[in-house]
Design a protein around this motif. Sequence first.
Motif, mmCIF file in Angstrom:
data_model
loop_
_atom_site.group_PDB
_atom_site.id
_atom_site.type_symbol
_atom_site.label_atom_id
_atom_site.label_comp_id
_atom_site.label_asym_id
_atom_site.label_seq_id
_atom_site.Cartn_x
_atom_site.Cartn_y
_atom_site.Cartn_z
ATOM 1 N N LEU A 1 2.161 1.793 -3.522
ATOM 2 C CA LEU A 1 1.103 2.341 -4.381
ATOM 3 C C LEU A 1 0.906 3.828 -4.101
ATOM 4 C CD1 LEU A 1 -1.611 -0.480 -4.304
ATOM 5 C CD2 LEU A 1 -0.043 0.077 -6.173
ATOM 6 N N GLU B 1 0.239 -6.122 -10.417
ATOM 7 C CA GLU B 1 -0.767 -5.244 -9.833
ATOM 8 C C GLU B 1 -0.433 -3.762 -10.008
ATOM 9 O OE1 GLU B 1 -3.765 -6.129 -8.548
ATOM 10 O OE2 GLU B 1 -3.326 -8.170 -9.160
ATOM 11 N N LEU C 1 -8.337 -3.277 -2.859
ATOM 12 C CA LEU C 1 -7.276 -4.276 -3.023
ATOM 13 C C LEU C 1 -7.841 -5.640 -2.609
ATOM 14 C CD1 LEU C 1 -4.163 -2.398 -1.609
ATOM 15 C CD2 LEU C 1 -4.785 -2.775 -3.992
ATOM 16 N N LEU D 1 -0.947 6.025 -6.750
ATOM 17 C CA LEU D 1 -1.984 5.092 -7.188
ATOM 18 C C LEU D 1 -2.937 4.772 -6.042
ATOM 19 C CD1 LEU D 1 0.327 2.691 -9.202
ATOM 20 C CD2 LEU D 1 -1.145 4.499 -10.113
ATOM 21 N N SER D 2 -4.130 4.364 -6.394
ATOM 22 C CA SER D 2 -5.168 4.069 -5.422
ATOM 23 C C SER D 2 -4.881 2.787 -4.645
ATOM 24 C CB SER D 2 -6.517 3.925 -6.148
ATOM 25 O OG SER D 2 -7.504 3.445 -5.255
ATOM 26 N N THR D 3 -5.211 2.816 -3.366
ATOM 27 C CA THR D 3 -5.127 1.611 -2.547
ATOM 28 C C THR D 3 -6.527 1.073 -2.243
ATOM 29 O OG1 THR D 3 -5.068 2.909 -0.504
ATOM 30 C CG2 THR D 3 -2.945 2.309 -1.481
ATOM 31 N N GLU E 1 -5.018 1.600 -15.105
ATOM 32 C CA GLU E 1 -6.301 2.162 -14.663
ATOM 33 C C GLU E 1 -6.211 3.671 -14.494
ATOM 34 O OE1 GLU E 1 -7.141 0.037 -11.052
ATOM 35 O OE2 GLU E 1 -7.716 -1.791 -12.121
ATOM 36 N N SER E 2 -5.062 4.153 -14.033
ATOM 37 C CA SER E 2 -4.922 5.599 -13.808
ATOM 38 C C SER E 2 -4.976 6.381 -15.115
ATOM 39 C CB SER E 2 -3.629 5.913 -13.045
ATOM 40 O OG SER E 2 -2.495 5.794 -13.872
ATOM 41 N N LYS F 1 0.840 -1.208 0.000
ATOM 42 C CA LYS F 1 0.000 0.000 0.000
ATOM 43 C C LYS F 1 0.875 1.259 0.000
ATOM 44 C CE LYS F 1 -4.168 -1.788 2.234
ATOM 45 N NZ LYS F 1 -5.027 -1.682 3.439
ATOM 46 N N LYS G 1 -1.234 -2.864 -13.520
ATOM 47 C CA LYS G 1 -2.695 -2.779 -13.656
ATOM 48 C C LYS G 1 -3.210 -1.447 -13.110
ATOM 49 C CE LYS G 1 -6.836 -5.048 -11.899
ATOM 50 N NZ LYS G 1 -7.298 -6.096 -10.977
ATOM 51 N N LYS G 2 -2.712 -1.050 -11.943
ATOM 52 C CA LYS G 2 -3.118 0.222 -11.337
ATOM 53 C C LYS G 2 -2.672 1.405 -12.208
ATOM 54 C CE LYS G 2 -4.934 -0.854 -7.242
ATOM 55 N NZ LYS G 2 -6.249 -0.391 -6.824
#
Length: 130
Positions: A90, A116, A100, A95-97, A123-124, A87, A119-120
């Motif tokens: 991220l 991961e 999860l 990036l968002s936590t 997504e951003s 976390k 992937k994050k």
Amino acid sequence: MAAGEQQGREYLERYKIPELLHNLSALLLYHRPERPREFLIHALERVKLVKLTDVEYPYLVDESNLDAMFEMLDTTSQGYITLVQYKGALTSLGLSTQDLPYEEDATITLEIFKKEVKKKLQESWAIYQS
């Protein structure tokens, strides 16, 4: 707040302009190109191209950066990091936590970490595809 100001805020939120500007600014500061305008145009063209092809989004980090980050977090070389460390990584990447799929006592391997984080990162950038 004036009606025009409220409309302006809604417009910015609807098209996620603050997030886009944040990501573009981060790319600029990371790469520090000699020709920043051309660099930004290229980055925006690349975001647009992702929709049509398999080209990757313009990321701040690559495989070697992710390997190095994981290695720094895995100080005892056990081959995994804790969810708290994950976390933190991220968060440091902006990036968002949220959401999860791991329990609090989960361990994250290098393979999972890289998959991961990528992937994050995707997504951003994907939020601009609408």
